[in-house]
Write an enzyme that holds these catalytic residues in place. Structure first.
Site, short mmCIF file in Angstrom:
data_model
loop_
_atom_site.label_atom_id
_atom_site.label_comp_id
_atom_site.label_asym_id
_atom_site.label_seq_id
_atom_site.Cartn_x
_atom_site.Cartn_y
_atom_site.Cartn_z
CD GLU A 81 110.79 40.60 144.24
OE1 GLU A 81 111.47 41.31 143.46
OE2 GLU A 81 110.80 39.36 144.22
CE LYS A 259 114.20 40.42 140.13
NZ LYS A 259 113.14 40.28 141.13
CG ASP A 275 125.87 53.76 141.67
OD1 ASP A 275 124.93 53.12 141.17
OD2 ASP A 275 126.61 54.52 141.01
CG HIS A 373 105.32 36.07 145.80
ND1 HIS A 373 105.83 37.30 146.12
CD2 HIS A 373 106.28 35.47 145.07
CE1 HIS A 373 107.03 37.42 145.63
NE2 HIS A 373 107.34 36.32 144.98
#
Ligand code: MEV
Length: 429
Positions: A81, A259, A275, A373
């Protein structure tokens, strides 16, 4: 690494220059440098999972400006990302001069669960398990003498009565100190080996024997003071605090807020061969521990008017075993951070999670996340259009001012600047 983590313009260096820099500062060997770009060999990939036909690359970057527990550190992050690494680095900068981020770990204890069914006297069975506690623990510990020699192994036993739709199940928790391993193998092996004894003691039937990813005895806490001035001032900071309050009160927002925390944490977990799903499952389960899904972080003002953030989250990561051992890049990532224990690694991950969350909230509270972005998008387009070196930033700057990120416009800007001409205003869409 004893170098300063604030390297001015680190992001402006070429990939080769960054690699050279980190190789010198983290004492990477020539072989390690080769491995950074080489990824896994097909043989290693084939030994890790089944039916291998290839591998999929994920960029590995370094987050700058981190000071964790007084130590400067560059933190490797693997993510697809855009903006995530830059965002963590920017937020870390706001804490650097105020001491950086401090972390604390509650230890390296994991839980293994053993589910026992068909018990007619669950309360008495629970009592019998406690009566046999020493024998059960001894049998488990015999299975992993290496862990025990390192000071780990089963430390305690808990017996839970779990009421389900049809029966009361007995669920035995093995409380295992897994030290520098994530611990799933050690815990699962112990849970399986001790099951016949559990059946004998309880008179029930053991079915599931597996680690719990709600690692609530392996928490890491991070705390940092961030300069309100560097974050953009009072209004933005006020908005950041209400963004936290929003997430803490509304699960729809909390999911996205957390998130953002995971954007940072998962990238370090992945870079170190740990993991990611285990950490994510633990984090989200922990966020729901009050019965409502809430924010993993808190944000408030301190008496000096600076922003203080905290993060508390389970962190089941290791520095030995699993992919931390087989993946050569994961080993290099650990070397770059110079972590010597799993608890130290957990602290680095939490520090990044806290900074990442702040970066998201800051952007959302001010200009919105699309500007960042779009700048990155413009950078990629500028490179595609043939811009090199300083010209890339000039093209990005112009496209951002014009708020025009179409490839055709970026090509025009690039060509004009290359020819040394003034950029003629573009036709608006
Ligand atoms: C995007 O990957 C992450 C954010 O949505 C996190 C947030 O909303 O806090 C920006």
């Amino acid at each position: 690494m004893n170098t300063h983590s604030r390297v001015k313009g680190f992001y402006k260096l070429s990939v080769a220059e960054r690699v050279k820099w980190i190789a010198a500062n983290a004492c990477l060997t020539e072989e390690e440098v080769q491995k950074l770009s080489g990824g896994l060999s097909m043989d290693v990939a084939d030994s890790m999972v089944e039916n291998v036909i290839g591998q999929i690359g994920t960029p590995l970057g370094l987050a700058a400006n981190f000071k964790v527990n007084g130590k400067d550190v560059f933190i490797p992050m693997a993510t697809e990302e855009p903006s995530v690494i830059a965002a963590a680095s920017n937020a870390a900068k706001a804490a650097y001069d105020l001491g950086g981020i401090y972390t604390f770990s509650t230890g390296t204890i994991m839980r293994g669960q053993i589910q026992v069914l068909d018990i007619c006297d669950p309360y008495a069975a629970r009592a019998r398990v406690y009566e046999h506690k020493e024998e059960i623990m001894e049998q488990c510990n015999l299975k992993d003498p290496t862990l025990v020699a390192l000071g780990g192994g089963v430390k305690d036993i808990e017996v839970h009565l779990v009421n389900t739709v049809r029966e009361t199940m007995l669920v035995i928790h093995l409380i295992v100190d897994t030290k520098d391993a994530m611990g799933a193998n050690a815990v699962n092996t112990m849970a399986e080996c001790v099951s016949p004894l559990i059946e004998k003691v309880t008179g029930g039937r053991v079915v599931l024997r597996i680690i719990s990813n709600l690692a609530d005895k392996r928490l890491v806490r991070a705390r940092g003071v961030f300069s309100s001035e560097l974050l953009g001032g009072g209004e933005i900071v006020k908005n950041i605090i209400s963004a936290f309050e929003f997430a803490d009160a509304d699960p729809y927002r909390a999911a996205t807020h957390n998130k953002g925390v995971m954007n940072g944490m998962t990238a370090v977990v992945l870079a170190t061969g740990n993991d990611t799903r285990a950490v994510e499952a633990g984090a989200h389960a922990y966020a729901s521990r009050t019965g409502k899904y809430r924010s993993l972080t808190t944000w408030e003002l301190n008496k000096d008017g600076n922003l203080v953030g905290t993060l508390e989250v389970p962190m089941a990561v290791g520095i030995i075993g699993g992919a931390t051992k087989t993946n050569p890049v994961a080993k290099i990532a650990l070397k770059i951070m110079d972590v010597k224990t799993a608890e130290e690694l957990a602290g680095m991950i939490a520090a990044v999670g806290l900074a990442e969350n702040l970066a998201s909230l800051r952007a959302l509270s001010a200009e919105g996340i699309q500007t960042g972005h779009m700048r990155l998008h413009a950078k990629n387009l500028a490179i595609m259009a043939g811009a090199k070196g300083d010209l890339i930033e000039q093209v990005v700057q112009r496209a951002t001012e014009e708020k025009d990120f179409r490839y055709s416009r970026i090509l025009e800007i690039t060509n004009s600047l290359k020819r040394g001409e003034d950029v003629v205003d573009g036709a608006s869409e």
